[in-house]
Design an enzyme around this catalytic site. Structure first.
Site, short mmCIF file in Angstrom:
data_model
loop_
_atom_site.label_atom_id
_atom_site.label_comp_id
_atom_site.label_asym_id
_atom_site.label_seq_id
_atom_site.Cartn_x
_atom_site.Cartn_y
_atom_site.Cartn_z
CG ASN A 1 25.69 13.16 15.31
OD1 ASN A 1 26.12 13.90 14.44
ND2 ASN A 1 26.48 12.42 16.08
CG ASN B 1 22.96 -5.53 -47.15
OD1 ASN B 1 22.13 -4.81 -46.62
ND2 ASN B 1 22.87 -6.86 -47.17
N GLY C 1 22.54 -16.55 -34.21
CA GLY C 1 23.93 -16.96 -34.41
C GLY C 1 24.68 -17.15 -33.10
CG ASP D 1 25.29 -8.73 -35.15
OD1 ASP D 1 24.52 -8.08 -35.89
OD2 ASP D 1 26.11 -9.57 -35.59
CD GLN E 1 18.62 -19.92 -38.25
OE1 GLN E 1 19.09 -19.03 -37.55
NE2 GLN E 1 18.89 -20.04 -39.55
CG LEU F 1 17.71 -11.77 -38.80
CD1 LEU F 1 18.54 -11.79 -40.08
CD2 LEU F 1 16.59 -12.81 -38.86
NE ARG G 1 31.58 4.30 28.98
CZ ARG G 1 31.49 5.52 28.49
NH1 ARG G 1 31.36 5.70 27.20
NH2 ARG G 1 31.52 6.58 29.27
NE ARG H 1 33.41 -13.79 -37.20
CZ ARG H 1 33.04 -12.96 -38.16
NH1 ARG H 1 33.92 -12.13 -38.71
NH2 ARG H 1 31.79 -12.95 -38.59
#
Length: 459
Positions: free
Chosen positions: A377, A170, A12, A103, A73, A9, A440, A16
């Site tokens: 390295n 329950n 929902g 849940d 649902q 289920l 460089r 909350r």
């Protein structure tokens, strides 16, 4: 053994929770609650698993995927109405159906198996999973007759003062004879305070038909915890963490401070691993024997080889070999592959890069989109310049090469086997094997120039 089915289920909204995230997708120890439930059910050798979805249906289906079939649902009219949505899939099938709320993440496969076995041994039409609660507020109460037989279940809002004092609750998990379940659901009424169709009313209907209704009481009340708000979510997180950590410790893992160690349910850890406080291990992570982790390291979806040490670092979606040294404060980003005996030191970031055996980047470097050979390295401050603003390019550093400090390797570029790159170089052309590359500006010294600058400041 009869056919077995399961209905989860998960329709929902969970108002909350006060969250944009659909309730059953809130994670407990890194895994959504509904996934915890489905994973436990999968171990029961089911013929079919059906998830009832409503709010957030697409997100739930995306999470659970092919492990379940789905029914929607459209209106949330109670748990009985929710199960009835599976009528077309299950109503005409013989066997046992277990109904579980999405849940209840702490429910275990072992408890579900005992419930099923008890139900089938009793040849019951319905069996309720119950528990003893010190504080039963909010739970449906199990009403028994004088001889101990289950008569009915009454919800908190519909319970009398005497019924509210009952401590056998329950849990919201049931086993039913499948055909009896769907026949009874058609007779469930919504004549109650909430005007909903309650699944527990099936118990009273079956009792009135003189059918056998049984109960199996679990000795672990914590498994019954249903998560309806953030307070319950925190409780579930704590209980799940304790369960997971205790299991690993019993299997030979040392957790220096279990209260400050966070391990997801699917993580695999070998023996003689030491995990320091503040570590988080998530997802599909596997840690081999004799590894040392932490403190304050986060590992997600990684395979870590034996005897590796990770200190105060982050690693994700990567393979890490044996005897690797990582950190402190290193970042191993996705699609990295570190071979045995590699060293990734402090403040080094590795992304989508492979390192051959024995190679090292000891400090303050970024190595991204790179293929690094064996015995290489990489000096402090080295950067693989992999991005031109539109595309990523590969840097290849072959075996035994030496990259001097503060070098920029502008991809796509290859540094050949055994080659040297001088410190401070910006390399944008391939370096041949065994060569020394210097890229460089030539240093120029202007004698006495500092005194001239100082004089100008005085003026």
């Amino acid at each position: 053994m009869s056919n077995r089915y399961a209905v989860v289920l998960a329709a929902g909204q969970g108002t909350r929770m006060k969250s944009k995230l659909y309730k059953v997708l809130h994670p407990v120890c890194g895994k959504p609650m509904v996934q915890h439930v489905v994973d436990q059910l999968k171990g029961l050798d089911l013929n079919e698993l059906i998830t009832v979805v409503g709010f957030g249906a697409e997100q739930v289906q995306e999470q659970v995927g092919g492990d379940s079939r789905y029914v929607v649902q459209e209106e949330q009219l109670g748990t009985g109405h929710a199960v009835l949505q599976a009528d077309d899939m299950l109503a005409d099938k013989e066997g046992t159906t277990v109904v579980v709320c999405g849940d209840t993440p702490l429910l275990t496969r072992a408890t579900l198996q005992k419930l099923l076995d008890h139900h089938e041994a009793e040849q019951a039409k319905a069996t309720i999973l119950t528990a003893h609660a010190q504080d039963p507020f909010g739970y449906g109460r199990v009403i028994r007759s004088g001889n101990g037989q289950v008569e009915r279940i009454v919800e908190q809002k519909d319970a009398s003062e005497g019924e509210q004092a009952i401590q056998e609750i329950n849990t919201g998990t049931y086993c039913f004879d499948n055909e009896a379940l769907f026949n009874a659901l058609k007779n469930v009424s919504n004549d109650n305070v909430q005007e909903e169709y309650y699944l527990p009313d099936v118990i009273e209907i079956l009792k009135n038909e003189a059918e056998t209704v049984s109960a199996y009481q679990t000795d672990n009340f914590s498994e019954s915890l249903g998560v309806n708000d953030r307070v319950a979510l925190a409780k579930a997180e704590k209980l799940m963490k304790q369960r997971i950590n205790e299991q690993h410790m019993r299997n030979g893992v040392t957790l220096i401070d279990p209260d400050q160690t966070y391990i997801s349910p699917d993580v695999q850890i070998g023996e003689d691993v030491i995990i320091y406080p503040g570590c988080v291990l998530e997802g599909d992570t596997k840690v081999e024997n004799d590894v040392i982790l932490g403190p304050h390291s986060t590992i997600k979806n990684c395979h870590i080889g034996a005897e590796t040490v990770v200190k105060q670092s982050v690693a994700a979606e990567s393979r890490i070999g044996e005897r690797v040294q990582i950190g402190p404060f290193a970042h191993i980003r996705p699609q990295s592959d570190l071979s045995d005996d590699v060293k990734i030191g402090n403040f080094v970031e590795v992304k989508k890069a492979s390192f051959g055996e024995g190679s090292k980047a000891s400090h303050l470097s970024y190595i991204g989109d790179a293929k690094v050979g064996q015995g290489v390295n990489i000096g402090c401050g080295t950067i693989t310049v992999n991005y031109d603003g539109q595309n990523k390019f590969l840097t290849t550093i072959e075996d035994d090469a030496f990259i001097g400090c503060n070098s920029n390797l502008v991809a796509p570029v290859t540094v050949g086997k055994g080659a040297y790159v001088a410190a401070g170089s910006t390399i944008n052309q391939d370096v041949p094997a065994e060569a020394l590359s210097i890229a460089r500006s030539r240093q120029t010294n202007k004698e006495g120039y500092a005194n001239k600058l100082k004089a100008n400041k005085k003026d």
